[in-house]
Design a protein around this motif. Structure first.
Motif, PDB file in Angstrom:
ATOM      1  N   GLY A  14     -30.212  -0.397 -12.167  1.00 57.62           N
ATOM      2  CA  GLY A  14     -28.873   0.030 -12.209  1.00 57.62           C
ATOM      3  C   GLY A  14     -28.067   0.178 -13.659  1.00 57.62           C
ATOM      4  N   GLY A  15     -28.982   0.755 -14.291  1.00 56.50           N
ATOM      5  CA  GLY A  15     -28.488   0.351 -15.863  1.00 56.50           C
ATOM      6  C   GLY A  15     -27.779   1.749 -16.391  1.00 56.50           C
ATOM      7  N   SER A  16     -27.493   2.683 -15.608  1.00 56.28           N
ATOM      8  CA  SER A  16     -26.836   3.793 -15.876  1.00 56.28           C
ATOM      9  C   SER A  16     -25.518   3.596 -16.057  1.00 56.28           C
ATOM     10  N   PHE A  17     -24.831   2.682 -15.294  1.00 51.13           N
ATOM     11  CA  PHE A  17     -23.371   2.413 -15.207  1.00 51.13           C
ATOM     12  C   PHE A  17     -22.938   0.980 -14.965  1.00 51.13           C
ATOM     13  N   GLY A  18     -21.611   0.775 -15.251  1.00 50.28           N
ATOM     14  CA  GLY A  18     -21.398  -0.507 -15.042  1.00 50.28           C
ATOM     15  C   GLY A  18     -21.912  -1.765 -15.721  1.00 50.28           C
ATOM     16  N   ILE A  19     -22.067  -2.790 -14.701  1.00 51.49           N
ATOM     17  CA  ILE A  19     -22.618  -3.926 -15.011  1.00 51.49           C
ATOM     18  C   ILE A  19     -23.895  -3.611 -15.719  1.00 51.49           C
ATOM     19  N   GLY A  20     -24.649  -2.870 -15.119  1.00 48.51           N
ATOM     20  CA  GLY A  20     -26.124  -2.665 -15.530  1.00 48.51           C
ATOM     21  C   GLY A  20     -26.184  -2.055 -17.196  1.00 48.51           C
ATOM     22  N   ALA A  35     -35.917  -1.392 -21.335  1.00 47.59           N
ATOM     23  CA  ALA A  35     -36.070  -0.173 -20.102  1.00 47.59           C
ATOM     24  C   ALA A  35     -34.777   0.017 -19.213  1.00 47.59           C
ATOM     25  N   VAL A  36     -34.155   0.938 -19.263  1.00 48.58           N
ATOM     26  CA  VAL A  36     -32.921   1.312 -18.417  1.00 48.58           C
ATOM     27  C   VAL A  36     -33.439   1.811 -17.532  1.00 48.58           C
ATOM     28  N   VAL A  37     -33.125   1.456 -16.167  1.00 47.50           N
ATOM     29  CA  VAL A  37     -33.617   2.123 -14.917  1.00 47.50           C
ATOM     30  C   VAL A  37     -32.583   2.481 -14.274  1.00 47.50           C
ATOM     31  N   ASP A  38     -32.628   3.598 -13.437  1.00 42.84           N
ATOM     32  CA  ASP A  38     -31.730   4.081 -12.442  1.00 42.84           C
ATOM     33  C   ASP A  38     -32.160   5.212 -11.730  1.00 42.84           C
ATOM     34  N   ASP A  42     -28.741   9.404 -16.346  1.00 39.01           N
ATOM     35  CA  ASP A  42     -27.824   9.339 -17.206  1.00 39.01           C
ATOM     36  C   ASP A  42     -28.052   8.730 -18.406  1.00 39.01           C
ATOM     37  N   ARG A  43     -28.104   9.381 -19.542  1.00 38.90           N
ATOM     38  CA  ARG A  43     -28.647   8.932 -20.882  1.00 38.90           C
ATOM     39  C   ARG A  43     -27.869   8.317 -21.701  1.00 38.90           C
ATOM     40  N   GLU A  44     -26.473   7.896 -21.232  1.00 37.08           N
ATOM     41  CA  GLU A  44     -25.406   7.388 -22.259  1.00 37.08           C
ATOM     42  C   GLU A  44     -25.686   6.043 -22.571  1.00 37.08           C
ATOM     43  N   THR A  45     -26.416   5.243 -21.566  1.00 30.92           N
ATOM     44  CA  THR A  45     -26.769   3.750 -21.853  1.00 30.92           C
ATOM     45  C   THR A  45     -27.860   3.738 -23.050  1.00 30.92           C
ATOM     46  N   VAL A  46     -28.923   4.783 -22.944  1.00 31.40           N
ATOM     47  CA  VAL A  46     -29.951   4.800 -23.802  1.00 31.40           C
ATOM     48  C   VAL A  46     -29.512   5.234 -25.254  1.00 31.40           C
ATOM     49  N   ASP A  47     -28.613   6.283 -25.212  1.00 32.52           N
ATOM     50  CA  ASP A  47     -28.057   6.855 -26.319  1.00 32.52           C
ATOM     51  C   ASP A  47     -27.125   5.757 -27.252  1.00 32.52           C
ATOM     52  N   ASN A 181     -32.903 -16.770 -11.096  1.00 30.89           N
ATOM     53  CA  ASN A 181     -31.643 -17.060 -10.894  1.00 30.89           C
ATOM     54  C   ASN A 181     -30.955 -15.829 -10.366  1.00 30.89           C
ATOM     55  N   ALA A 182     -29.597 -16.037  -9.902  1.00 28.10           N
ATOM     56  CA  ALA A 182     -28.754 -15.125  -9.421  1.00 28.10           C
ATOM     57  C   ALA A 182     -27.186 -15.119 -10.026  1.00 28.10           C
ATOM     58  N   VAL A 183     -26.952 -13.764 -10.316  1.00 28.78           N
ATOM     59  CA  VAL A 183     -25.404 -13.755 -10.713  1.00 28.78           C
ATOM     60  C   VAL A 183     -24.403 -13.263  -9.689  1.00 28.78           C
ATOM     61  N   CYS A 184     -23.372 -13.723  -9.566  1.00 31.13           N
ATOM     62  CA  CYS A 184     -22.520 -13.310  -8.379  1.00 31.13           C
ATOM     63  C   CYS A 184     -21.160 -12.849  -8.810  1.00 31.13           C
ATOM     64  N   PRO A 185     -21.152 -11.658  -9.088  1.00 34.73           N
ATOM     65  CA  PRO A 185     -20.060 -11.235  -9.694  1.00 34.73           C
ATOM     66  C   PRO A 185     -18.873 -11.174  -8.571  1.00 34.73           C
ATOM     67  N   GLY A 186     -17.607 -11.350  -9.311  1.00 36.36           N
ATOM     68  CA  GLY A 186     -16.405 -11.145  -8.326  1.00 36.36           C
ATOM     69  C   GLY A 186     -15.989  -9.616  -8.409  1.00 36.36           C
ATOM     70  N   VAL A 187     -14.693  -9.466  -8.395  1.00 37.41           N
ATOM     71  CA  VAL A 187     -14.217  -8.097  -8.456  1.00 37.41           C
ATOM     72  C   VAL A 187     -14.129  -7.324  -9.889  1.00 37.41           C
ATOM     73  N   ILE A 188     -14.989  -6.467 -10.241  1.00 33.17           N
ATOM     74  CA  ILE A 188     -15.560  -6.089 -11.413  1.00 33.17           C
ATOM     75  C   ILE A 188     -14.920  -4.655 -11.484  1.00 33.17           C
ATOM     76  N   GLN A 189     -14.430  -4.188 -12.795  1.00 34.26           N
ATOM     77  CA  GLN A 189     -14.100  -2.803 -13.107  1.00 34.26           C
ATOM     78  C   GLN A 189     -15.176  -2.108 -13.234  1.00 34.26           C
ATOM     79  N   THR A 190     -15.639  -1.299 -12.109  1.00 33.21           N
ATOM     80  CA  THR A 190     -16.878  -0.571 -12.205  1.00 33.21           C
ATOM     81  C   THR A 190     -16.903   0.587 -11.357  1.00 33.21           C
ATOM     82  N   PRO A 191     -17.406   1.512 -11.417  1.00 36.57           N
ATOM     83  CA  PRO A 191     -17.639   2.940 -10.614  1.00 36.57           C
ATOM     84  C   PRO A 191     -17.758   2.446  -9.152  1.00 36.57           C
TER      85      PRO A 191
END
Length: 251
Positions: A14-20, A35-38, A42-47, A181-191
């Protein structure tokens, strides 16, 4: 500048947007090859990573498909030679509906990506970590993994299940050098939250006011938590579901 993850390799789904995206970029800033996986190309993360002097590749993958996930992990190892960290973050919210109106199609799609996808990723990540004798995995759950949320029953069920499979894997590999482990986000400003709110300012304001801290979280704040869970600073932490939510579930 200290690079604690220098010469290490991380997978972020889920690396193309938001938390990833935020987590992949932070891994790279700390020295890791990523390794950005989605499933969306969308190449913005890699770029962003490579333009800053880091090293990253994009791998297209549907995490609900065994062959895709197997190939994704194989491509990562073929490119970088190892695998030290994984942030299994890919997920979807699915359709909003009360429990009795949920469609079978929606059930299968949400569970397929949010739960089966996490399991498949661990299935292929763990053998490489066992070979190396060490590794750290962080699975992305949600505050919907620790409390109920009316209207999104399958998403809520999937995120509860992510915590369950995380705890089980943590126990299975605790003596073999792998922490889970796990991470449990609350309300995060993402798509994802934008889609859920659908540009309804009243809903946005209500959700923001529901956060005791008084605002939405930022993707970078979850990235910091995920990176900490991968780092040696959390070496005695495994099987934990870390809530990062501005106080939402403390009410």
């Amino acid at each position: 500048m200290e690079l604690p993850f220098k010469d290490k390799v991380a997978i972020v789904t889920g690396g193309s947007f938001g938390i990833g995206r935020a987590t992949a970029i932070l891994f790279a800033r700390r020295g890791a090859k990523v390794a950005v996986v989605d499933w969306i190309e969308d190449r913005e993360t890699v770029d962003s990573i490579t333009s800053a002097g880091g090293e990253a590749i994009f791998i297209k993958c549907d995490v609900s498909k065994d062959a895709d996930v197997s190939s994704m992990v194989e491509q990562t190892i073929n490119k970088f030679g190892r695998l030290d960290y994984a942030f299994n973050n890919a997920g979807i919210e699915g359709e909003s509906a009360p429990t009795h109106e949920v469609t079978e199609e929606n059930f299968d799609k949400v569970i397929g990506i949010n739960l089966k996808g996490v399991w498949l990723c661990m299935k292929y990540q763990i053998p490489q970590m066992l070979k190396q004798g060490k590794g750290a995995i962080v699975n992305c759950s949600s505050i919907a993994g620790v409390i109920g949320f009316p209207g999104i029953p399958i998403y809520t069920a999937s995120k509860h299940a992510v915590i369950g499979i995380t705890k089980t894997a943590a126990l299975e590999y605790a003596t073999q050098g792998i922490r889970v482990n796990a991470v449990c986000p609350g309300v995060i400003q993402t798509p994802m939250i934008d889609r859920f709110i659908e540009k309804n300012n009243t809903t946005r304001e209500a959700m923001a006011s529901g956060e005791p801290i008084g605002r939405f979280g930022e993707p970078e704040e979850i990235a910091e938590a995920a990176i900490w869970l991968c780092s040696d600073a959390s070496s005695f932490t495994t099987g934990h579901a870390l809530v990062v939510d501005g106080g939402w579930v403390a009410r």
